[in-house]
Design an enzyme around this catalytic site. Structure first.
Site, PDB file in Angstrom:
ATOM      1  N   HIS A 227       1.938 -13.467   1.320  1.00  0.00           N
ATOM      2  CA  HIS A 227       2.444 -13.588  -0.054  1.00  0.00           C
ATOM      3  C   HIS A 227       3.049 -12.261  -0.487  1.00  0.00           C
ATOM      4  O   HIS A 227       2.811 -11.230   0.144  1.00  0.00           O
ATOM      5  CB  HIS A 227       1.298 -13.970  -1.016  1.00  0.00           C
ATOM      6  CG  HIS A 227       0.262 -12.891  -1.148  1.00  0.00           C
ATOM      7  ND1 HIS A 227      -0.707 -12.667  -0.184  1.00  0.00           N
ATOM      8  CD2 HIS A 227       0.058 -11.942  -2.103  1.00  0.00           C
ATOM      9  CE1 HIS A 227      -1.450 -11.631  -0.543  1.00  0.00           C
ATOM     10  NE2 HIS A 227      -1.005 -11.159  -1.711  1.00  0.00           N
ATOM     11  N   ASP A 229       3.201  -9.875  -4.151  1.00  0.00           N
ATOM     12  CA  ASP A 229       2.474  -9.805  -5.416  1.00  0.00           C
ATOM     13  C   ASP A 229       3.457  -9.992  -6.568  1.00  0.00           C
ATOM     14  O   ASP A 229       4.602  -9.529  -6.508  1.00  0.00           O
ATOM     15  CB  ASP A 229       1.762  -8.448  -5.546  1.00  0.00           C
ATOM     16  CG  ASP A 229       0.627  -8.306  -4.530  1.00  0.00           C
ATOM     17  OD1 ASP A 229       0.188  -9.337  -3.964  1.00  0.00           O
ATOM     18  OD2 ASP A 229       0.166  -7.171  -4.308  1.00  0.00           O
ATOM     19  N   HIS A 284       2.859  -9.628   2.600  1.00  0.00           N
ATOM     20  CA  HIS A 284       1.652  -9.117   3.256  1.00  0.00           C
ATOM     21  C   HIS A 284       0.593 -10.200   3.344  1.00  0.00           C
ATOM     22  O   HIS A 284       0.668 -11.212   2.649  1.00  0.00           O
ATOM     23  CB  HIS A 284       1.115  -7.882   2.522  1.00  0.00           C
ATOM     24  CG  HIS A 284       0.851  -8.084   1.053  1.00  0.00           C
ATOM     25  ND1 HIS A 284       1.841  -8.152   0.098  1.00  0.00           N
ATOM     26  CD2 HIS A 284      -0.309  -8.232   0.366  1.00  0.00           C
ATOM     27  CE1 HIS A 284       1.309  -8.324  -1.098  1.00  0.00           C
ATOM     28  NE2 HIS A 284      -0.008  -8.387  -0.962  1.00  0.00           N
ATOM     29  N   ARG A 294     -15.040  -7.246   5.724  1.00  0.00           N
ATOM     30  CA  ARG A 294     -14.020  -6.376   5.110  1.00  0.00           C
ATOM     31  C   ARG A 294     -14.012  -6.590   3.604  1.00  0.00           C
ATOM     32  O   ARG A 294     -14.194  -7.709   3.116  1.00  0.00           O
ATOM     33  CB  ARG A 294     -12.655  -6.692   5.703  1.00  0.00           C
ATOM     34  CG  ARG A 294     -11.533  -5.889   5.067  1.00  0.00           C
ATOM     35  CD  ARG A 294     -10.253  -5.964   5.898  1.00  0.00           C
ATOM     36  NE  ARG A 294      -9.253  -5.135   5.263  1.00  0.00           N
ATOM     37  CZ  ARG A 294      -8.379  -5.579   4.363  1.00  0.00           C
ATOM     38  NH1 ARG A 294      -8.350  -6.854   4.028  1.00  0.00           N
ATOM     39  NH2 ARG A 294      -7.530  -4.746   3.803  1.00  0.00           N
TER      40      ARG A 294
END
Ligand SMILES: O=C(O)CCC(=O)C(=O)O
Ligand SMILES: [Fe+2]
Length: 369
Positions: A227, A229, A284, A294
């Site tokens: 996607h 941002d 990203h 993570r």
């Protein structure tokens, strides 16, 4: 027109099928979370020149390096950014404390169907047939109400850390925005709603905590699908487990390696529009790890939600006509909720020409789903 970020999100609900997987106990990737193998843009062996720039904000050349990184990558890491290490450590430990709660407890702070704040799956999940290997917690405004549901007796430390971090981020994001705009020759005169002196009252922002549990079969799971941002810019803290990847034309998915003390900064769709396409709103995604958990924390920074955002007039001339029509952040969030990765092209006035590269025409791209 909504003027608060939470109202802007409420005006454009996305419909999420709630299927909370208990990542703690699961032994294999269930069909609901099984994605086709992640081979869409295989990363070739990269040269040094093809790694995401790391920029020291104290470097006298920092503005030039930032401008370059925004034009070529749309993402860079910053060091010497002024955020104390102690605050980053507190941020990480409070994030871990939240996500390591039992699933039943976390669900007490679940995001309401038309709300933005609280615990839940990624908002972009509604665009994909498969669910992602992640969980999130979003903070817009005060976190107290949800934190109290998580830890009825012990919510103050979490709130204090999140609020201190948001305050520090607001200053840093404003500073970064002016470095980015400054390298295009833009000054306070050109952008009346934002002040380079740091009039931080006008900005809107959200804090997005993302947790990516260890995954028994990371090649068949997706932490967060590709996607861009919808922000002006995003500042991301990631712990020592890698997972963030950015798409670099000609090179494929490039990992942004965790760098102690550094923060990742990426250009968002609105800065791409303001810069008339000069800065890349980078595509990203986050991939997951077989044995390691993570954590990432994204500060999503944007303008007041009812201000018109359009290509800056200083960047327009006969050779560089405006590429986008004007939109408010609130309207753009609605466009994104409807068209997702085609949102930028849906507000585009003319096709890429006059030397502008295609990096933001994501409607052409296969997104690994
Ligand atoms: O976890 C990451 O590295 C990426 C998070 C992200 O892209 C987001 O929250 O928008
Ligand atoms: Fe993102």
């Amino acid at each position: 027109m909504p003027s608060r970020l939470s109202d802007a999100f409420r005006a454009h609900p996305v419909h999420l099928h709630h299927n909370h997987l208990d990542f703690e106990t699961v032994q294999e990737v269930p069909d609901s979370h099984a994605w086709p193998a992640l081979v869409d843009y295989p990363s070739e062996n990269l040269h040094d020149a093809e790694s995401v720039p790391i920029i020291d904000l104290m470097d006298p050349n920092a503005a030039k390096l930032v401008g370059n990184a925004c034009e070529t990558w749309g993402v860079f890491q910053v060091t010497n950014h002024g955020i104390p290490m102690r605050l980053l450590e507190d941020l990480e430990s409070e994030g871990r404390r939240l996500f390591f709660l039992p699933a039943k407890q976390k669900l007490k702070a679940a995001r309401s169907p038309d709300g933005i704040s609280g615990y839940g799956i990624a908002r972009i999940s509604s665009f994909f047939p498969k669910l992602m290997w992640s969980e999130g917690f979003t903070i817009v405004g005060s976190p107290v109400e949800h934190a109290r549901q998580l830890w009825p007796q012990d919510y103050i430390k979490f709130c204090d850390v999140m609020e201190e971090y948001e305050k520090a981020m607001k200053k840093l994001a404003n500073r970064l925005m002016w470095i980015m705009l400054g390298s295009l020759g833009i000054t306070g005169e050109d952008l009346k709603w934002a002040s380079p002196k740091g009039d931080i009252k006008s900005a809107c922002a959200a804090l997005q905590l993302n947790s990516y549990p260890a995954c028994p079969d990371p090649n068949r799971a997706m932490g967060l699908a590709a996607h861009t941002d919808s922000t002006l810019l995003t500042v991301l803290y990631q712990n020592s487990t890698s997972g963030l990847q950015v798409l670099r034309e000609g090179a494929g998915w490039v990992t942004v390696p965790p760098t102690p003390g550094a923060l990742v900064v990426n250009v968002g769709d609105l800065l791409h529009i303001l810069s008339n396409g000069r800065y890349v709103s980078v595509l990203h995604r986050a991939v997951v790890h077989r044995t390691r958990h993570r954590l990432s924390i994204a500060y999503l920074y944007g303008p007041p939600t009812n201000i018109q955002i359009s290509p800056l007039s200083k960047l327009i001339d006969p050779k560089h006509p405006p590429l986008y029509r004007s939109v408010t952040w609130s309207e753009y969030l609605g466009t994104k909720a409807k068209h997702f990765n085609k949102a930028l092209s849906s507000v585009r006035l003319c096709g890429p020409k006059n030397g502008f590269i295609h990096l933001n025409d994501h409607s052409r791209m296969k997104l690994g789903c």
